[in-house]
Design a protein around this motif. Sequence first.
Motif, PDB file in Angstrom:
ATOM      1  N   UNK A   1       0.875  -1.079  -0.065  1.00 61.38           N
ATOM      2  CA  UNK A   1      -0.035  -0.017  -0.007  1.00 61.38           C
ATOM      3  C   UNK A   1       0.795   1.265  -0.124  1.00 61.38           C
ATOM      4  N   UNK A   2       1.982   1.331   0.776  1.00 55.97           N
ATOM      5  CA  UNK A   2       2.884   2.472   0.968  1.00 55.97           C
ATOM      6  C   UNK A   2       3.416   2.694  -0.391  1.00 55.97           C
ATOM      7  N   UNK A   3       3.983   1.636  -1.183  1.00 58.01           N
ATOM      8  CA  UNK A   3       4.272   1.792  -2.576  1.00 58.01           C
ATOM      9  C   UNK A   3       3.329   2.371  -3.486  1.00 58.01           C
ATOM     10  N   UNK A   4       2.184   1.667  -3.568  1.00 56.09           N
ATOM     11  CA  UNK A   4       1.190   2.319  -4.428  1.00 56.09           C
ATOM     12  C   UNK A   4       0.949   3.758  -4.214  1.00 56.09           C
ATOM     13  N   UNK A   5       0.829   4.318  -2.730  1.00 50.40           N
ATOM     14  CA  UNK A   5       0.501   5.338  -2.492  1.00 50.40           C
ATOM     15  C   UNK A   5       1.528   6.503  -3.041  1.00 50.40           C
TER      16      UNK A   5
ATOM     17  N   UNK B   1      -3.916  14.420  -3.622  1.00 53.87           N
ATOM     18  CA  UNK B   1      -4.084  13.635  -2.445  1.00 53.87           C
ATOM     19  C   UNK B   1      -4.243  12.273  -2.957  1.00 53.87           C
ATOM     20  N   UNK B   2      -4.029  11.242  -1.952  1.00 56.32           N
ATOM     21  CA  UNK B   2      -4.420   9.947  -2.169  1.00 56.32           C
ATOM     22  C   UNK B   2      -5.183   9.314  -0.923  1.00 56.32           C
ATOM     23  N   UNK B   3      -6.309   8.810  -1.261  1.00 58.59           N
ATOM     24  CA  UNK B   3      -7.369   8.236  -0.359  1.00 58.59           C
ATOM     25  C   UNK B   3      -7.255   6.861  -0.177  1.00 58.59           C
ATOM     26  N   UNK B   4      -6.695   6.372   0.749  1.00 56.91           N
ATOM     27  CA  UNK B   4      -6.612   4.832   1.095  1.00 56.91           C
ATOM     28  C   UNK B   4      -7.815   4.252   2.153  1.00 56.91           C
TER      29      UNK B   4
END
Length: 109
Positions: free
Chosen positions: A85-89, A100-103
Amino acid sequence: MGWLSRLFPGSKKPANASVAPAPAQAGIPPEKVGLDGAFDESGLAKRVALAFDEDPQLDDLERLWVAQLGSKVVLKGEVPNQDYLSRAVSIARGVNGATDVDTSQVKVG
């Protein structure tokens, strides 16, 4: 199947597709610039999907989806761990036009 073809079925990757294309005409907001620089309502999401395709550390997961709300990238679904998830963000934040990126809709584990 790659990210782009899975998330946007029927969309063909232009020969000149780029994560950071120059706008084809003045006045196109950064989040609406498509893979080839033309106006595209889903331009940001498509460029994020292309960036995921181009990163060897991100294998395509059938349970993670990319959408956009204006200039916000929205990730939905599941990932196996926080590193993924951190890599994708990180990649999504690096795409021009993403503010912004909403997870909040991603389940980890």
